[in-house]
Motif scaffolding. Structure first.
Motif, short mmCIF file in Angstrom:
data_model
loop_
_atom_site.label_atom_id
_atom_site.label_comp_id
_atom_site.label_asym_id
_atom_site.label_seq_id
_atom_site.Cartn_x
_atom_site.Cartn_y
_atom_site.Cartn_z
N CYS A 138 12.41 -0.17 -0.96
CA CYS A 138 13.84 -1.20 -0.10
C CYS A 138 12.96 -0.90 0.83
O CYS A 138 12.26 -0.13 1.31
CB CYS A 138 14.87 -0.50 -0.18
SG CYS A 138 16.08 -0.58 -1.51
N ILE A 139 13.45 -2.27 2.28
CA ILE A 139 12.72 -1.64 3.38
C ILE A 139 13.62 -2.09 4.35
O ILE A 139 14.47 -2.96 4.32
CB ILE A 139 11.47 -2.44 4.02
CG1 ILE A 139 11.93 -4.15 4.00
CG2 ILE A 139 9.89 -2.21 2.92
CD1 ILE A 139 10.91 -5.10 4.63
N GLU A 156 11.83 6.32 6.93
CA GLU A 156 10.58 7.11 6.88
C GLU A 156 9.77 5.73 7.74
O GLU A 156 9.96 4.84 7.07
CB GLU A 156 10.38 7.29 6.17
CG GLU A 156 11.06 8.69 5.37
CD GLU A 156 10.67 9.83 6.17
OE1 GLU A 156 9.31 9.82 6.66
OE2 GLU A 156 11.34 10.96 6.49
N LEU A 157 9.00 5.79 8.54
CA LEU A 157 8.29 4.78 9.21
C LEU A 157 7.25 4.48 8.13
O LEU A 157 6.04 5.43 7.48
CB LEU A 157 7.75 5.10 10.54
CG LEU A 157 6.41 4.51 11.02
CD1 LEU A 157 7.29 3.11 11.54
CD2 LEU A 157 5.77 5.26 12.47
N ILE A 158 6.60 3.54 7.64
CA ILE A 158 5.41 2.87 6.60
C ILE A 158 4.31 2.13 8.14
O ILE A 158 3.35 2.45 7.12
CB ILE A 158 6.37 1.62 6.01
CG1 ILE A 158 7.41 2.13 4.62
CG2 ILE A 158 5.54 1.00 5.02
CD1 ILE A 158 8.23 1.11 4.30
N GLU A 159 5.62 1.21 8.84
CA GLU A 159 4.04 0.40 9.41
C GLU A 159 4.68 0.40 10.78
O GLU A 159 6.16 0.06 11.37
CB GLU A 159 3.91 -0.58 9.15
CG GLU A 159 3.01 -1.32 7.73
CD GLU A 159 1.87 -0.74 7.85
OE1 GLU A 159 1.47 -0.78 8.25
OE2 GLU A 159 1.88 -1.01 6.39
N ILE A 173 8.66 -3.23 12.80
CA ILE A 173 8.24 -1.50 12.62
C ILE A 173 8.75 -1.83 11.31
O ILE A 173 9.98 -2.48 11.12
CB ILE A 173 8.60 -1.00 13.83
CG1 ILE A 173 8.08 -1.13 14.87
CG2 ILE A 173 8.98 0.33 13.51
CD1 ILE A 173 8.97 -0.68 16.17
N ILE A 174 8.33 -1.40 10.03
CA ILE A 174 8.97 -1.26 8.99
C ILE A 174 8.81 0.27 8.42
O ILE A 174 8.63 0.89 8.47
CB ILE A 174 7.75 -1.79 8.10
CG1 ILE A 174 7.53 -3.83 7.82
CG2 ILE A 174 8.53 -1.87 6.68
CD1 ILE A 174 6.40 -3.76 7.40
N PHE A 175 10.09 -0.01 8.14
CA PHE A 175 10.79 1.32 7.17
C PHE A 175 11.39 1.81 5.84
O PHE A 175 11.67 0.69 5.55
CB PHE A 175 12.14 1.98 8.49
CG PHE A 175 12.17 1.99 9.59
CD1 PHE A 175 11.96 3.11 10.38
CD2 PHE A 175 11.82 0.98 10.86
CE1 PHE A 175 11.57 3.65 11.75
CE2 PHE A 175 12.01 0.62 11.87
CZ PHE A 175 11.94 2.24 12.65
N ASP A 176 11.61 2.64 5.02
CA ASP A 176 11.66 2.45 3.67
C ASP A 176 13.24 2.96 3.55
O ASP A 176 13.76 3.08 4.62
CB ASP A 176 10.64 3.38 3.16
CG ASP A 176 11.16 4.87 3.22
OD1 ASP A 176 12.18 4.84 4.38
OD2 ASP A 176 10.12 5.77 2.75
N GLU A 177 13.70 3.38 2.30
CA GLU A 177 15.14 3.09 2.25
C GLU A 177 15.27 4.52 2.77
O GLU A 177 17.55 4.91 3.12
CB GLU A 177 15.55 3.37 0.77
CG GLU A 177 14.66 4.08 0.28
CD GLU A 177 13.43 4.01 -0.52
OE1 GLU A 177 13.35 4.25 -1.00
OE2 GLU A 177 12.89 3.44 -0.20
#
Length: 87
Positions: free
Chosen positions: A53-54, A30-33, A23-27
Motif C-alpha cells: 500500500c502507498i 512512514e516515508l518511503i521516498e 512524496i510516497i508514504f506506506d500504509e
C-alpha cells in the motif's frame, strides 16, 4: 518473490510550471521516498498475495498537495516454468 506497481497521473501545470516530484508514504504513514521523480512506483520482495500500500503527495516549488487516499494491491507471482528433461 512478488511485486506490485502503482501508477498515477501527473498534476496539471501550476503557475506555468509542471516540475513536480512526489512524496510516497506506506500504509503506516512512514516515508518511503522524499523526492521521487517518476509517476509509478514498484514495491518488490512481497510474498505471494501479500498486499502493498502507498499514499502519494505531489511536491512543487509552490508547495505540497494533500496526501492521496491509500491505494493497495496484492502481489502476483508468476508461476514457475515447467521443468523439462527429468525422468
Amino acid at each position: 518473490m512478488g511485486e506490485v506497481t502503482f501508477s498515477w497521473s501527473l498534476p496539471s501545470s501550476y503557475a506555468n510550471d509542471n516540475d513536480y516530484t512526489f512524496i510516497i508514504f506506506d500504509e503506516l504513514d512512514e516515508l518511503i521516498e522524499e523526492s521521487y521523480d517518476d509517476s509509478s512506483y514498484t514495491i518488490t520482495d512481497l510474498q505471494t498475495s501479500e498486499q502493498g500500500c502507498i499514499k502519494v503527495a505531489a511536491l512543487h516549488q509552490y508547495g505540497i498537495s494533500a496526501v492521496s487516499e491509500q491505494f493497495c494491491e496484492s502481489s502476483r507471482v508468476l508461476p514457475l516454468s515447467e521443468v523439462e528433461g527429468l525422468s
